[in-house]
Design a protein around this motif. Structure first.
Motif, PDB file in Angstrom:
ATOM      1  N   PRO A  12       1.235  -1.180  -0.147  1.00 27.41           N
ATOM      2  CA  PRO A  12       0.053   0.524   0.291  1.00 27.41           C
ATOM      3  C   PRO A  12       0.829   1.244  -0.278  1.00 27.41           C
ATOM      4  CG  PRO A  12      -1.131  -1.771   1.331  1.00 27.41           C
ATOM      5  CD  PRO A  12       0.386  -1.843   1.009  1.00 27.41           C
ATOM      6  N   ALA A  13       2.140   1.118   0.513  1.00 27.70           N
ATOM      7  CA  ALA A  13       3.061   2.163   0.736  1.00 27.70           C
ATOM      8  C   ALA A  13       3.888   2.744  -0.640  1.00 27.70           C
ATOM      9  CB  ALA A  13       4.379   2.468   1.468  1.00 27.70           C
ATOM     10  N   TYR A  14       3.105   1.272  -2.367  1.00 26.99           N
ATOM     11  CA  TYR A  14       3.853   1.843  -3.028  1.00 26.99           C
ATOM     12  C   TYR A  14       3.781   3.444  -3.390  1.00 26.99           C
ATOM     13  CZ  TYR A  14       4.975   2.013  -7.996  1.00 26.99           C
ATOM     14  OH  TYR A  14       5.420   1.939  -9.487  1.00 26.99           O
ATOM     15  N   ASP A  15       4.123   4.225  -4.043  1.00 27.46           N
ATOM     16  CA  ASP A  15       3.562   5.519  -5.092  1.00 27.46           C
ATOM     17  C   ASP A  15       4.788   5.907  -6.581  1.00 27.46           C
ATOM     18  OD1 ASP A  15       3.514   8.444  -5.239  1.00 27.46           O
ATOM     19  OD2 ASP A  15       4.184   9.219  -3.867  1.00 27.46           O
ATOM     20  N   SER A  16       3.826   5.695  -7.203  1.00 25.83           N
ATOM     21  CA  SER A  16       4.641   5.791  -8.185  1.00 25.83           C
ATOM     22  C   SER A  16       5.147   6.725  -8.638  1.00 25.83           C
ATOM     23  CB  SER A  16       3.002   5.690  -9.458  1.00 25.83           C
ATOM     24  OG  SER A  16       2.311   6.989  -9.644  1.00 25.83           O
ATOM     25  N   LEU A  17       5.083   8.680  -7.702  1.00 24.87           N
ATOM     26  CA  LEU A  17       5.775   9.449  -7.685  1.00 24.87           C
ATOM     27  C   LEU A  17       7.060   9.703  -8.004  1.00 24.87           C
ATOM     28  CD1 LEU A  17       2.914  11.679  -7.622  1.00 24.87           C
ATOM     29  CD2 LEU A  17       3.349  11.697  -9.360  1.00 24.87           C
ATOM     30  N   HIS A  18       7.033   8.696  -6.447  1.00 23.09           N
ATOM     31  CA  HIS A  18       7.887   8.455  -5.686  1.00 23.09           C
ATOM     32  C   HIS A  18       9.452   8.092  -6.658  1.00 23.09           C
ATOM     33  CE1 HIS A  18      11.343   8.502  -2.354  1.00 23.09           C
ATOM     34  NE2 HIS A  18      11.345   7.176  -2.296  1.00 23.09           N
ATOM     35  N   TYR A  19       8.889   6.803  -7.229  1.00 26.49           N
ATOM     36  CA  TYR A  19       9.424   5.843  -8.381  1.00 26.49           C
ATOM     37  C   TYR A  19       9.341   6.544  -9.278  1.00 26.49           C
ATOM     38  CZ  TYR A  19      10.095   3.038  -4.256  1.00 26.49           C
ATOM     39  OH  TYR A  19      10.546   2.693  -2.814  1.00 26.49           O
ATOM     40  N   ALA A  20       9.234   7.753 -10.123  1.00 19.53           N
ATOM     41  CA  ALA A  20       9.522   7.842 -11.612  1.00 19.53           C
ATOM     42  C   ALA A  20       9.679   7.131 -12.621  1.00 19.53           C
ATOM     43  CB  ALA A  20       9.662   9.662 -11.695  1.00 19.53           C
ATOM     44  N   THR A  21      10.825   6.799 -12.532  1.00 20.60           N
ATOM     45  CA  THR A  21      11.474   6.087 -13.571  1.00 20.60           C
ATOM     46  C   THR A  21      11.214   4.381 -13.597  1.00 20.60           C
ATOM     47  OG1 THR A  21      13.653   7.023 -13.672  1.00 20.60           O
ATOM     48  CG2 THR A  21      13.816   5.059 -14.158  1.00 20.60           C
TER      49      THR A  21
END
Length: 709
Positions: free
Chosen positions: A605-614
């Protein structure tokens, strides 16, 4: 020992059926889906008895068999296709009762699976059933993960993440909560004297091993750190507790290759009196530094003397068994070779281990036995064209009981008699089951564009004639940590898929079941394939290789090649249609993943696509939605809207985007159904819809019509 007349008759019927030519029987989808499926085999520790679960037409029941007759008996009488699972079978110490859990776990909203829409809802509860008499099962308490005390008088279990303790007898007082704990509790293990209870406390990004002392009513955590501790097991004398320590996972990325860890996992032994622990072994850097679990009750297994601990490790790129001295030292490799170990159980004497592996037969499973201290080499217990798994040794230490299948007959329980199998409940097989009509799949090894060898099973239509051009269906399993075999599968979901592949072959399709990269059975480098999944979708090369292989076959009409699969297989089906609608005429996508960036948060649930842009950009390009502009072929989407593995929104979004582009989308939605369909009738409905869809959507350009049997 002579078998009962009814047993001999049932065996004769099965033998006669298999000896008939395949063309002698025709069957319907209902016929082949009526197969009973045996699973979850367990042995009594002090009695010469075993128990297992049989699922047939959606009704799930507990069966037992005991020496000397070893004749299976059904001890529960659940008759309905109601979607209520049975799991966690456990014998009481005296072997006279079976404890089990009935009902499913809640989703994040607290809703328990109820696909049959039972009025008033359902619960998940622990039950007890007598082995000896015909009395009805008795409900012990609501909860899951039951663990009986060594005396059998008490039972520990989990309810809403908390540990509860209750009595087993019918007149026992109501269960009480052990204590109020933070985190979620799991892996309950009583000390040999029953005075303590070990468990794992799962926290956010870390986990502790805890020990509750009943005499002092006190709790102590074993050497708590920022790491994830788990898999705790007591030494035979109860003086020590071994557990596994893995580094806390600070990354939210999943469905990406993970071949090594900068911080290897380790095995520690703790003193439950003080909580202090010491390291007895640590994995080397490189291959095997990431922990790889096995199918077993416990990941760590003590020898009877308490001087050695067995464990799984893939230091050479294959999942093997090792053992190490409890005081520490160099490990001993117990199962050398280029193969994988699965389904491990310890013999009652604590000196040897039984396991299933694909040694020498990479697309099947056979059973082996090895000494825990490495003093003897592994000895093969089974071989041949069948598939064997889940070995257990009954309480006397002599009788080996297992589950097995082959190309014609599905999972069933059997006693190992030398190298022969004595089925424990042969009469459970329906008299009209079409075993004789089933084809034996052939091993095929494809080569992907990058040179990767890819194993597959080929099902040819029975009675096919030279010069005929057949429609083709390519199947992709889910997981992706799965492997389809040259026979009926050992998991219920994939046994159903095997049945469907056999049915399609009977209808005139050439069927190919593909073990694409990122699956199990072929070593770590294949499983952790570079750029697989959300890291690049490299397994799509295997989809293309399968498509080219089928289109090049002389017996296949290249204009009528379809794809089908569920879960991860639905993902690859959608990838095929989005990237190569010119190659694939149609597809059936069961609860498939269509955008990794919306699938990953379902598990993290903590996955944030903005934090992992590449990484998230790569994940989207590796998704069917990332290439949806090329999708032209019609698709059938099948999904349950209480899916806890692949969110229902994956199909909602895909259907919207395809319809917006004018692509033909058909749907079959099961309200309140979960990922691995709980209702047998939903499996049949899904496959019937797939069959109908392929008939309508792949009709042109062939000299042979799909057979209407």
């Amino acid at each position: 020992m002579s078998l009962p007349r009814s047993t001999r008759l049932a065996l004769a019927i099965l033998s006669a059926a298999i000896s008939h030519p395949a063309a002698a029987q025709r069957f319907t989808l209902d016929d082949i889906m009526s197969t009973p499926f045996a699973s979850d085999l367990v042995a009594a520790h002090r009695a010469n008895s075993v128990a297992w679960i049989v699922t047939q037409r959606g009704a799930r029941n507990v069966w037992v068999a005991s020496a000397p007759s070893w004749q299976g008996r059904q001890i529960t009488k659940y008759a309905d296709d109601d979607g209520q699972e049975i799991e966690s079978l456990t014998f009481t110490p005296d072997g006279r009762s079976i404890v089990y859990v009935r009902g499913g776990a809640p989703n994040r909203a607290g809703e328990r699976p109820n696909p049959s829409l039972i009025p008033g809802g359902v619960d998940q509860a622990i039950w007890s059933a007598s082995v000896d008499d015909a009395s009805a099962p008795r409900k012990i308490a609501e909860g899951s993960s039951p663990r009986l005390s060594p005396s059998g008088d008490s039972i520990a279990f989990v309810r809403a993440g908390q540990i509860w303790i209750g009595g087993v007898r019918a007149d026992a007082a109501a269960p009480t909560q052990l204590t109020k704990l933070r985190g979620g509790s799991s892996n309950l293990r009583w000390s040999p004297d029953g005075k303590r209870l070990a468990f794992v406390s799962n926290r956010q990004r870390h986990a502790f091993v805890g020990v509750w002392d009943f005499a002092s009513r006190s709790l102590r955590y074993m050497d708590p750190t920022t790491d994830e501790d788990g898999g705790a097991v007591w030494s035979p004398d109860g003086a020590s507790l071994a557990f596994i320590r893995t580094p806390s996972n600070v990354s939210d990325l999943i469905f990406v290759p993970e071949r090594e860890s900068p911080i290897p996992w380790s095995i520690r032994v703790a003193d439950p009196n003080t909580g202090a622990s010491h390291e007895v072994w640590r994995a080397k850097k490189g291959a095997g530094s990431v922990y790889r679990e096995i199918v077993a009750e416990d990941q760590l297994m003590w020898s009877a003397s308490g001087d050695r601990i067995a464990f799984p490790w893939e230091a050479d790129g294959w999942t093997h068994l090792y053992s190490v001295a409890a005081k520490g030292g160099a490990p001993t490799l117990l199962t050398p070779g280029a193969f994988e170990v699965e389904y491990v159980s310890a013999a009652p004497d604590g000196r040897s281990l039984l396991y299933a592996s694909n040694e020498g037969d990479i697309d099947r499973r056979h059973l082996w036995k090895v000494s825990l201290d490495g003093s003897s080499k592994p000895a093969a217990l089974t071989s041949g064209k069948g598939i064997e798994w889940n070995p257990v040794v009954a309480g006397d230490g002599n009788a080996v009981v297992l589950l097995h299948s082959d190309a014609h007959l599905p999972a069933r329980a059997a006693l190992l008699d030398g190298r022969a199998f004595r089925d424990l409940a042969p009469a459970v097989m329906p008299s009209g089951f079409p075993s004789a009509a089933l084809v034996e799949p052939e091993q095929v090894i494809l080569k992907a564009a990058d040179g990767t060898p890819v194993h597959a099973q080929l099902f040819l239509p029975p009675g096919a004639k030279p010069g005929e051009h057949h429609p083709a269906a390519i199947f992709f399993h889910g997981g992706s940590r799965r492997q389809m075999l040259l026979g009926w599968h050992y998991m219920y979901y994939y046994a159903n898929a095997y049945a469907m592949n056999q049915f399609l072959a009977s209808q005139g399709y050439v069927v190919l079941s593909v073990n694409y990269r990122s699956g199990i059975g072929y070593g770590m480098n294949f499983r952790e394939a570079l750029k697989y999944g959300a890291a690049g979708g490299s397994e799509y090369q295997d989809v293309v290789a399968a498509g080219k292989y089928m289109r090049a076959r002389a017996d296949v009409d290249p204009k009528r090649v379809g794809l089908w699969g569920g879960s991860y297989g639905g993902y690859l089906t959608a990838m095929g249609l989005s990237h190569n609608s010119d190659m694939f005429a149609a597809g059936v996508d069961l609860h498939g993943v269509h955008d990794w960036n919306s699938e990953i948060p379902n598990f993290v649930p903590a996955y944030d696509s903005l934090h992992y842009a590449t990484e998230s950009a790569t994940a989207f390009r590796s998704s069917p939605l990332g290439a949806i502009g090329g999708w032209r072929s019609p698709v059938l989407l099948i999904h349950g809207d209480d899916d806890r593995n692949v969110p229902f929104t994956e199909s909602v979004t895909l259907a919207y985007e395809l319809r917006k582009r004018g692509v033909t989308v058909e749907e079959l939605v099961f309200p309140d159904e979960v990922h691995d369909f709980l209702l047998w009738r939903n499996w049949v409905s899904a496959y019937r819809a797939a069959d109908d869809f392929f008939r309508r959507r792949m009709t042109g350009g062939s000299s042979v019509s799909i057979r209407n049997f």
